[in-house]
Design a protein around this motif. Structure first.
Motif, short mmCIF file in Angstrom:
data_model
loop_
_atom_site.label_atom_id
_atom_site.label_comp_id
_atom_site.label_asym_id
_atom_site.label_seq_id
_atom_site.Cartn_x
_atom_site.Cartn_y
_atom_site.Cartn_z
N HIS A 1 41.66 44.40 32.93
CA HIS A 1 43.06 44.84 33.00
C HIS A 1 43.18 46.09 33.86
N ILE A 2 42.21 46.99 33.73
CA ILE A 2 42.23 48.23 34.51
C ILE A 2 42.09 47.91 36.00
N ILE A 3 41.18 46.99 36.32
CA ILE A 3 40.98 46.60 37.73
C ILE A 3 42.24 45.96 38.29
N ALA A 4 42.85 45.06 37.49
CA ALA A 4 44.03 44.32 37.96
C ALA A 4 45.27 45.20 38.03
N TRP B 1 39.80 50.21 46.47
CA TRP B 1 38.63 49.45 46.04
C TRP B 1 39.05 48.17 45.31
N ALA B 2 40.05 48.29 44.40
CA ALA B 2 40.50 47.14 43.61
C ALA B 2 41.09 46.04 44.48
N SER B 3 41.64 46.41 45.63
CA SER B 3 42.25 45.42 46.51
C SER B 3 41.26 44.81 47.49
N THR B 4 40.02 45.32 47.48
CA THR B 4 39.00 44.76 48.36
C THR B 4 38.51 43.43 47.80
N SER B 5 37.72 42.73 48.58
CA SER B 5 37.21 41.43 48.16
C SER B 5 36.37 41.55 46.89
N LYS B 6 35.67 42.68 46.72
CA LYS B 6 34.83 42.85 45.54
C LYS B 6 35.68 43.00 44.28
N GLY B 7 36.72 43.83 44.37
CA GLY B 7 37.60 44.01 43.21
C GLY B 7 38.33 42.74 42.86
N ASN C 1 39.44 37.63 39.68
CA ASN C 1 39.59 36.18 39.75
C ASN C 1 38.52 35.42 38.98
N SER C 2 37.45 36.11 38.62
CA SER C 2 36.39 35.45 37.85
C SER C 2 36.58 35.61 36.35
N GLU D 1 50.36 38.95 33.34
CA GLU D 1 50.11 39.75 32.14
C GLU D 1 48.62 39.95 31.89
N VAL D 2 47.83 38.87 32.05
CA VAL D 2 46.40 38.96 31.72
C VAL D 2 45.52 39.17 32.94
N GLY D 3 46.12 39.16 34.12
CA GLY D 3 45.36 39.47 35.32
C GLY D 3 44.47 38.37 35.84
#
Length: 253
Positions: free
Chosen positions: A155-158, A173-179, A184-185, A215-217
């Protein structure tokens, strides 16, 4: 107090008259009549360690035996089961609650405890989590270190929670491919509580797939797979019964 409000003699009588289940019996009944019931799991010492309910007893007990239910951490302790046939879903829920209160099965309490959020984070802890994520620490590692469920970290990442706690460079960082990959996983690491929340949002609050996903990311597709039993299928029946979802039409199709 419980004994004053409830006829415990009646509950004892129901327990004595409960039918005994065996793997062989369930195999014979597998393709026959679907039985709704309140059931009791016993250990080798003939003590009831868990009480549950099911609208399809054979399927539910099979989940327990194969470790696919919420009792997966202790299902090997189960020696046998007994059950009381009950057709009414509301009566099953009522009796399940009464028996849990009366018997106080050890494992019911443990299952309930594992379904709870362990604690609420402080602003300082959220800042440290965001910093640690950028440093390469995984959500799983952070969930253990801060005693929260993994979903809290996701939730924090999303950005669906604690968005107001800013840490320099975290949004980038969160918007990068890693975040994005971590977010998405999430469907592969949802907890029991999160699956329950998804079903609640859909069937009690009547949210759309898109709103639930936000809501749940996770993605709308993941929400659809979960709500239709294509993912977390071992929880699908339990969730449908919990939220009174009619699966007759789906099964007929």
């Amino acid at each position: 107090m419980f004994e004053e409000l409830v006829n415990v003699k009646m509950l004892d009588k129901m327990l004595r008259e409960a039918k005994t289940d065996t793997p062989k019996q369930q195999q014979n009944n597998k393709n026959k009549v679907v039985i709704g019931a309140v059931y009791f799991l016993y250990n080798s010492e003939d003590k009831i360690i868990y009480v549950g309910k099911a609208k399809n007893l054979a399927h539910r007990l099979s989940q327990h035996r194969t470790g696919k239910a919420s009792t997966k951490d202790f299902y090997r302790e189960v020696s046998y089961a007994t059950y009381i046939e009950i057709e009414s879903p509301s009566l099953r829920t009522c009796l399940e609650g009464l028996f849990i209160q009366y018997l106080q099965p050890k494992r019911n309490g443990e299952v309930n405890n594992t379904r709870k959020q362990l604690k609420k984070l402080s602003i300082e802890e959220v800042r440290e989590i965001k910093t640690s994520l950028m440093g390469g620490e995984t959500p799983k590692q952070l969930s253990k270190r801060f005693s929260v469920v993994v979903e809290t970290i996701h939730h924090i990442i999303a950005g669906s929670t604690w968005q107001g706690v800013s840490v320099e460079g975290f949004e980038e960082w969160a918007s990068t491919s890693k975040g994005e990959k971590i977010v998405n996983s999430r469907a592969s690491s949802f907890s029991y509580d999160m699956i329950k929340e998804i079903f609640r949002l859909r069937h009690e609050e009547k949210r759309t797939y898109e709103l639930i996903a936000k809501e749940v990311g996770t993605s709308t597709a993941n929400i659809g797979f979960i709500l239709n039993g294509k993912r977390y299928s071992y929880l699908y029946e339990e969730m449908c019964e919990l939220f009174n979802v009619n699966t007759t039409k789906k099964n007929a199709a």
